[in-house]
Scaffold this active site. Structure first.
Site, PDB file in Angstrom:
ATOM      1  N   SER A 131       0.791  -1.220   0.043  1.00 22.50           N
ATOM      2  CA  SER A 131       0.110   0.084  -0.105  1.00 22.50           C
ATOM      3  C   SER A 131       0.769   1.308   0.057  1.00 22.50           C
ATOM      4  O   SER A 131       2.011   1.169   0.487  1.00 22.50           O
ATOM      5  CB  SER A 131      -0.809   0.025   1.115  1.00 22.50           C
ATOM      6  OG  SER A 131      -1.553   1.246   1.396  1.00 22.50           O
TER       7      SER A 131
ATOM      8  N   TYR B 107      -1.116  -1.160  10.303  1.00 19.39           N
ATOM      9  CA  TYR B 107      -1.487  -1.095   9.018  1.00 19.39           C
ATOM     10  C   TYR B 107      -0.253  -0.547   8.317  1.00 19.39           C
ATOM     11  O   TYR B 107       0.299  -1.508   7.382  1.00 19.39           O
ATOM     12  CB  TYR B 107      -2.774  -0.562   8.422  1.00 19.39           C
ATOM     13  CG  TYR B 107      -3.021  -0.844   6.994  1.00 19.39           C
ATOM     14  CD1 TYR B 107      -3.677  -1.880   6.591  1.00 19.39           C
ATOM     15  CD2 TYR B 107      -2.702   0.147   6.154  1.00 19.39           C
ATOM     16  CE1 TYR B 107      -3.948  -2.254   5.303  1.00 19.39           C
ATOM     17  CE2 TYR B 107      -2.893  -0.212   4.700  1.00 19.39           C
ATOM     18  CZ  TYR B 107      -3.712  -1.474   4.358  1.00 19.39           C
ATOM     19  OH  TYR B 107      -3.885  -1.576   2.900  1.00 19.39           O
TER      20      TYR B 107
END
Length: 252
Positions: free
Chosen positions: A135, A145
């Site tokens: 990401s 994350y």
């Protein structure tokens, strides 16, 4: 026909990869938790593209799920797409510890173990590869994350260096905000994200496949996200972290 194993294959980026690979003539192994959706997707790909499709219902947040996926990867695939993942909508101390540990298991342990299982057969055959979905959050300080996603990038680059010259390629894919179910499942507020920042999953995957075939190590599809990642490397780390904190947990 070559065979591709795609995790998180029933929705979003994973489903887009499955559609693209089926249209390219890959037989598929589709892994997700929802058996009914897996079976439905499998029937659609068989009918539309005449490819063989296996389904593997597994939860990669569990030891049994990872072990089942590991066994199938070790049995032989030509392309592994480690896509399964999820987000958190709250801060570290407000998120249950069990959820944080599940994220580490899905985003890191599963990626490591499936890559480790798949690569020896690919190297023996002198062809194949792994796409690990990370990401743009990897380039900003934003919770567990983002931390797991920079691990995916570093891991992919390291393995690619280790296997260089064997005819096998490992690539990290770093998408930005993509129109998928990801944000709804993570209970994230999408309202503050400008329309122009959103990407289409099929367009993203088309760019990723092009980069993979070109031997790109870290793929950041779309010019605006390339610019964002470049900016993150150019500004001081502390400022980058403050900008990320203000933006909220909206990365995919």
């Amino acid at each position: 026909m070559p065979t591709a194993l795609v995790t998180g294959a029933t929705a979003g980026i994973g489903a887009a990869f499955a559609r693209r690979l089926a249209s390219d003539g890959f037989d598929l192994v589709l892994l997700a938790r929802d058996t009914a959706r897996l079976e439905q997707a499998a029937e659609e790909y068989r009918a539309a593209h005449g490819v063989a499709v296996e389904v593997l219902s597994a939860d990669l947040a569990t030891e049994d799920g990872i072990a089942a996926a590991e066994r199938r990867a070790a049995a032989g695939v030509d392309l592994l797409v480690n896509n399964a993942g999820f987000g958190q909508h709250d801060t570290f101390l407000k998120t249950p510890l069990a959820a944080e540990l599940d994220m580490l298991k899905v985003h890191c342990e599963a990626v490591l173990r499936l890559t480790h299982a798949a690569l020896p057969g690919m190297i023996d055959r002198g062809r194949g590869g792994v796409i690990n979905v990370a990401s743009v959050a990897a380039f900003f300080s934003r919770g567990t994350y983002g931390a797991t996603k920079i691990w995916v990038v570093n891991f992919s680059e390291s393995v690619e260096q280790d296997i260089a010259g064997n005819g096998v390629h490992v690539m990290a894919l770093c998408p930005g905000w993509v129109h998928t179910e990801f944000h709804e499942r993570s209970h994230m507020d999408k309202s503050a994200v400008p329309d122009f920042m959103w990407l289409d999953a099929d367009t993203l995957v088309a760019a990723a496949v092009r980069d993979f075939r070109r031997g790109v190590g870290v793929s950041v599809p779309d010019i605006k996200y390339k610019a964002l990642v470049g900016l993150s490397k150019a500004i001081p780390r502390g400022l980058s972290s403050r900008i990320s904190a203000r933006s909220g947990r909206r990365y995919e």
